[in-house]
Write an enzyme that holds these catalytic residues in place. Structure first.
Site: not given
Ligand code: FAD
Length: 448
Positions: A43, A48, A51, A178, A182, A437, A442
């Site tokens: 994110c 997010c 973006k 999405y 986007e 308004h 509204e």
């Molecule tokens: P992540 O935030 O992906 O975190 C997982 C972390 O684990 C990563 O940093 C990764 O490097 C690390 N990792 C993975 N495997 C290992 C390992 N074996 N050892 C050590 N580290 C590891 N959501 C919204 O709500 N609104 C939005 O507008 C939105 N826009 C988005 C736009 C894009 C382009 C993308 C790709 C996603 C978007 N999302 C949005 C979705 C949102 O980013 C995810 O739902 C959210 O980040 C999920 O969080 P998480 O903690 O599950 O995983």
């Protein structure tokens, strides 16, 4: 707990992992987190946040044009991608620092390396170090899926798009979700020629059909070229630096960049989960119960890796619920009903609750109210772009079960209106609220 080096070892410092780590530590647990890329996760680093900043940057194209109708003498403007890119990346660096600081301040030990699960209470870091913990939380997120066909490796994904050296003159975006829509909006506003390629003729599956149809119609008017019911045959690199793309049922054409936005796959490959008995589903997602617990008692999972709802606020809530339940003596579970979501397209769309077809299938009797209007600002700007608000009500009780909109600031407006939908208010309660308004919102209390 003294037999283990840590009470909790978290894999992934993204939205879910960071929240779970810091709250568990605040509850008194000894916590460590491994992050193989950058603290903050998808994110903050490549989702997010960057973006949305690109969406803001792109929207100036319309604002600068419209400003002339409001009396401003705007000279011909030129856009410099590298300025926007570098400012966005600098903000990402700032946030990466803040997230790291928050973990440090809460006493969470950070290992900036890849981790794998090597036992119900053991993880192994890339350096070879083995660490034991009473609980392991898998919060490893998801990664972009790239279809397999000749030349697909020549394309990029949302991971790379924020780092492009130059704005592509012609970009092909694959996907109908999405992220695809986007980025189609962003690049189109910034001046690229955008071709969006999709296997079906449905974009934004899961969103209300009236709202997504309106986006399609506006996007076509704005110049985005949609190619539906098609698949990739191959991509070839050209000497000019561009690419020749062959699709089924279309003449080959050339672009400067191919961006795959064709879904996201849970990050469980090579993580060692199946080997220690953690059940995965057919997409590789960790199967968990309502308390985020996997089939192995000491291993939990939150966020995108569980493939429930792939949104940041949901991952954060799951991380919070995990920490409060396991370490805070305040057990609670995430309520997945009425989760609002948005598409930051141009114009943006947003929705909460059931779509019209979902409500019809589930409730039988539904009442639908709509407001199809041109925002005042768009009228003066001579911008022929209509907003659409749609309210779905239970035909028997009048309860609002869904609210969907497309138009300027729709996500900002919907977040507030989602409170009313979540609270189970009726259409009557909306009607009794006096309009503010002149606003676009509204329309919510004036719908017929
Ligand atoms: P992540 O935030 O992906 O975190 C997982 C972390 O684990 C990563 O940093 C990764 O490097 C690390 N990792 C993975 N495997 C290992 C390992 N074996 N050892 C050590 N580290 C590891 N959501 C919204 O709500 N609104 C939005 O507008 C939105 N826009 C988005 C736009 C894009 C382009 C993308 C790709 C996603 C978007 N999302 C949005 C979705 C949102 O980013 C995810 O739902 C959210 O980040 C999920 O969080 P998480 O903690 O599950 O995983």
């Amino acid at each position: 707990m003294a037999d283990f080096e840590f009470d909790l070892f978290v894999i992934g410092a993204g939205s879910g992992g960071t929240r779970a780590s810091r709250v568990s530590a605040a509850h008194g647990a000894r916590v460590a987190v491994a992050e193989e890329y950058r603290v903050g996760g998808t994110c903050v680093i490549r989702g997010c946040v960057p973006k949305k900043l690109l969406v803001y940057g792109a929207h100036f194209a319309e604002d600068l044009k419209d400003a002339r109708r409001f009396g401003w003498d705007v000279p011909d403007c030129h856009f410099d991608w590298t300025v926007l890119r570098d400012n966005v990346l600098a903000d990402v660096d700032r946030l990466n620092g803040l997230y790291t600081q928050t973990l440090d301040n809460n006493g969470v030990e950070i290992f900036l390396e890849h981790a794998t699960v090597t036992g119900p209470h053991e993880v192994t870091l890339a350096s070879g170090r083995k660490i034991t913990a009473k609980y392991i939380l898998v919060a490893s997120g998801a990664h972009p899926h790239v279809p397999d066909f000749p030349g697909s490796d020549l394309g990029i994904t949302s991971n790379e798009v924020f780092h492009l050296n130059a704005l592509p003159k012609r970009i092909l975006i694959a996907g109908g979700g999405y992220i695809a829509n986007e980025f189609a909006g962003i690049f189109n506003e910034l001046g690229s020629h955008v071709t969006l390629v999709n296997r079906t003729d449905v974009i934004l599956r899961g969103y209300d059909h009236s709202i997504r149809d309106r986006l399609l119609q506006i996007s076509i008017t704005k110049g985005i070229d949609f190619r539906f019911h098609t698949d990739f045959k191959k991509i070839e690199q050209l000497e000019s630096g561009g690419f020749r793309v062959e699709l089924t049922k279309h003449e080959p054409f050339e672009v400067d960049c191919v961006l795959f936005a064709t879904g996201r796959v849970p990050n469980t490959r090579g993580l060692g989960l199946a080997e220690v008995g953690v059940e995965l589903d057919d997409k590789g997602a960790v199967k968990v119960d309502a308390d985020n617990r996997s089939s192995v008692d000491s291993i939990y999972a939150v966020g995108d890796v569980t493939n429930r709802v792939q949104l940041t606020p949901v991952a954060i809530r799951e991380g919070q619920a995990f920490a409060d339940t396991v370490f805070g003596n305040k057990p609670h579970q995430v309520d997945y009903s009425c989760i609002p979501s948005a598409v930051f397209s141009h114009p943006p769309m947003a929705g909460v609750g059931m779509t019209e077809s979902e409500a019809k299938n589930k409730l039988g009797s539904v009442a639908v109210y709509m407001s199809d209007f041109r925002a005042m600002k768009n009228v003066l700007a001579d911008r022929h772009e209509r907003a659409l608000y749609k309210m779905i009500c239970d035909g028997t009780t009048g309860k609002v079960v869904g609210l969907h909109m497309i138009g300027p600031d729709a996500p900002e407006i919907l977040q507030a209106a989602a409170i009313a939908v979540k609270a189970g208010l009726t259409k009557d309660a909306f009607d009794q609220t006096v309009a503010l308004h002149p606003t676009m919102s509204e329309e919510l209390v004036l719908m017929k």
